[in-house]
Motif scaffolding. Sequence first.
Motif, PDB file in Angstrom:
ATOM      1  N   ASP A 162       9.829 -13.545 -18.823  1.00  0.00           N
ATOM      2  CA  ASP A 162       9.585 -14.549 -19.928  1.00  0.00           C
ATOM      3  C   ASP A 162       9.790 -16.073 -19.346  1.00  0.00           C
ATOM      4  O   ASP A 162      11.002 -16.602 -19.788  1.00  0.00           O
ATOM      5  CB  ASP A 162      10.364 -14.324 -21.241  1.00  0.00           C
ATOM      6  N   PHE A 163       9.288 -16.150 -18.385  1.00  0.00           N
ATOM      7  CA  PHE A 163       9.488 -17.585 -17.522  1.00  0.00           C
ATOM      8  C   PHE A 163       8.274 -18.528 -17.690  1.00  0.00           C
ATOM      9  O   PHE A 163       7.153 -18.281 -18.116  1.00  0.00           O
ATOM     10  CB  PHE A 163       9.704 -17.297 -16.296  1.00  0.00           C
ATOM     11  N   GLU A 164       8.651 -19.884 -17.396  1.00  0.00           N
ATOM     12  CA  GLU A 164       7.599 -20.968 -17.088  1.00  0.00           C
ATOM     13  C   GLU A 164       7.903 -21.515 -15.732  1.00  0.00           C
ATOM     14  O   GLU A 164       9.046 -21.821 -15.574  1.00  0.00           O
ATOM     15  CB  GLU A 164       7.870 -21.913 -18.332  1.00  0.00           C
ATOM     16  N   MET A 165       6.887 -21.639 -14.748  1.00  0.00           N
ATOM     17  CA  MET A 165       7.354 -22.131 -13.528  1.00  0.00           C
ATOM     18  C   MET A 165       6.219 -23.163 -13.327  1.00  0.00           C
ATOM     19  O   MET A 165       4.909 -22.972 -13.465  1.00  0.00           O
ATOM     20  CB  MET A 165       7.229 -20.987 -12.527  1.00  0.00           C
ATOM     21  N   VAL A 166       6.936 -24.432 -12.691  1.00  0.00           N
ATOM     22  CA  VAL A 166       5.875 -25.608 -12.610  1.00  0.00           C
ATOM     23  C   VAL A 166       5.973 -25.654 -10.902  1.00  0.00           C
ATOM     24  O   VAL A 166       6.927 -25.778 -10.225  1.00  0.00           O
ATOM     25  CB  VAL A 166       6.420 -27.017 -13.037  1.00  0.00           C
ATOM     26  N   MET A 180       0.220 -26.846 -10.763  1.00  0.00           N
ATOM     27  CA  MET A 180       0.083 -25.774 -12.027  1.00  0.00           C
ATOM     28  C   MET A 180       1.365 -25.456 -12.508  1.00  0.00           C
ATOM     29  O   MET A 180       2.142 -25.559 -12.017  1.00  0.00           O
ATOM     30  CB  MET A 180      -0.689 -24.772 -11.491  1.00  0.00           C
ATOM     31  N   THR A 181       1.090 -24.824 -13.820  1.00  0.00           N
ATOM     32  CA  THR A 181       2.114 -24.375 -14.473  1.00  0.00           C
ATOM     33  C   THR A 181       1.986 -22.602 -14.721  1.00  0.00           C
ATOM     34  O   THR A 181       0.709 -22.581 -14.843  1.00  0.00           O
ATOM     35  CB  THR A 181       2.443 -25.033 -15.593  1.00  0.00           C
ATOM     36  N   LEU A 182       2.491 -21.892 -14.760  1.00  0.00           N
ATOM     37  CA  LEU A 182       2.424 -20.713 -14.800  1.00  0.00           C
ATOM     38  C   LEU A 182       3.403 -20.211 -15.723  1.00  0.00           C
ATOM     39  O   LEU A 182       4.793 -20.369 -15.859  1.00  0.00           O
ATOM     40  CB  LEU A 182       2.623 -19.684 -13.472  1.00  0.00           C
ATOM     41  N   LYS A 183       3.064 -19.597 -16.966  1.00  0.00           N
ATOM     42  CA  LYS A 183       3.853 -18.876 -17.848  1.00  0.00           C
ATOM     43  C   LYS A 183       3.350 -17.352 -18.005  1.00  0.00           C
ATOM     44  O   LYS A 183       2.117 -17.076 -17.941  1.00  0.00           O
ATOM     45  CB  LYS A 183       3.665 -19.414 -19.324  1.00  0.00           C
ATOM     46  N   ALA A 184       4.352 -16.484 -17.838  1.00  0.00           N
ATOM     47  CA  ALA A 184       3.993 -15.067 -18.143  1.00  0.00           C
ATOM     48  C   ALA A 184       5.277 -14.345 -18.448  1.00  0.00           C
ATOM     49  O   ALA A 184       6.581 -14.721 -18.211  1.00  0.00           O
ATOM     50  CB  ALA A 184       3.791 -14.523 -16.759  1.00  0.00           C
ATOM     51  N   PRO A 185       5.069 -12.972 -19.152  1.00  0.00           N
ATOM     52  CA  PRO A 185       6.156 -12.155 -19.473  1.00  0.00           C
ATOM     53  C   PRO A 185       6.966 -11.484 -18.492  1.00  0.00           C
ATOM     54  O   PRO A 185       8.225 -11.071 -18.440  1.00  0.00           O
ATOM     55  CB  PRO A 185       5.501 -11.146 -20.431  1.00  0.00           C
ATOM     56  N   LEU A 186       6.249 -11.422 -17.321  1.00  0.00           N
ATOM     57  CA  LEU A 186       6.961 -10.610 -15.951  1.00  0.00           C
ATOM     58  C   LEU A 186       6.210 -11.065 -14.737  1.00  0.00           C
ATOM     59  O   LEU A 186       4.865 -10.978 -14.626  1.00  0.00           O
ATOM     60  CB  LEU A 186       6.589  -9.036 -16.438  1.00  0.00           C
ATOM     61  N   MET A 187       7.213 -11.277 -13.708  1.00  0.00           N
ATOM     62  CA  MET A 187       6.659 -11.355 -12.384  1.00  0.00           C
ATOM     63  C   MET A 187       7.407 -10.520 -11.462  1.00  0.00           C
ATOM     64  O   MET A 187       8.891 -10.874 -11.824  1.00  0.00           O
ATOM     65  CB  MET A 187       6.415 -12.755 -12.027  1.00  0.00           C
ATOM     66  N   GLN A 188       6.945  -9.781 -10.442  1.00  0.00           N
ATOM     67  CA  GLN A 188       7.869  -9.128  -9.262  1.00  0.00           C
ATOM     68  C   GLN A 188       7.219  -9.352  -8.223  1.00  0.00           C
ATOM     69  O   GLN A 188       6.319  -9.660  -7.776  1.00  0.00           O
ATOM     70  CB  GLN A 188       7.642  -7.826  -9.906  1.00  0.00           C
ATOM     71  N   ARG A 189       8.297  -9.641  -7.249  1.00  0.00           N
ATOM     72  CA  ARG A 189       7.954  -9.683  -5.961  1.00  0.00           C
ATOM     73  C   ARG A 189       8.217  -8.329  -5.067  1.00  0.00           C
ATOM     74  O   ARG A 189       9.335  -7.856  -5.093  1.00  0.00           O
ATOM     75  CB  ARG A 189       8.917 -11.000  -5.291  1.00  0.00           C
TER      76      ARG A 189
END
Length: 187
Positions: free
Chosen positions: A45-49, A59-68
């Motif tokens: 649940d993040f927002e990354m600019v 750009m801005t990225l919003k998503a409930p889940l990101m994994q590396r």
Amino acid sequence: MNWRLWLGFALLVAAIFSGWSAWKHRSNNAAAETPRLRPDYVMRDFEMVSLDDQGQEAMTLKAPLMQRSPTDQTYTITTPLFLLPDPKGQPWELRAQSGWVSAKGEELRLRGGVVGNSPAGAKAPTENKTRHLNAFPKRNGTATDAAVTIVQPGSILSGTGFEADTKTKQYSFKSQVRSRYVPQSAR
């Protein structure tokens, strides 16, 4: 010959065969059961600019889940929403069911129900739809080999295979291009 000698010989052959069989099956199972590595970090649940080289919002990225992934340092994203600012500062929205980003951010792959919408309040609101889309941010390009539909007031443009230059706003279809005029109702 003594029956004990024959029994000893049979047991020796059986032991060699069972050892060889166990060794062979162990190596096959070990290769088949390579453990899947856990992500080295997870964002929920993040927002990354992201900023460009001049310090402006790229750009801005919003998503409930990101994994590396620790093995290749790529990112997988669940239901990403990308906000891409236009020259007037209003964002285009780009959504998909899933996303993948290369380790250095040179390539973005969007999969499943990819939809792009022009900024709210645009003179000619535009909606782009496709099954999958690859984007190359540093080269200002996007491409897909799938069917694409572009809907604007009064027209629907569709085709298969699509490339666009996001900087110049020029795009081209590769095949099966169709254009349909849709009259707007009088107000």
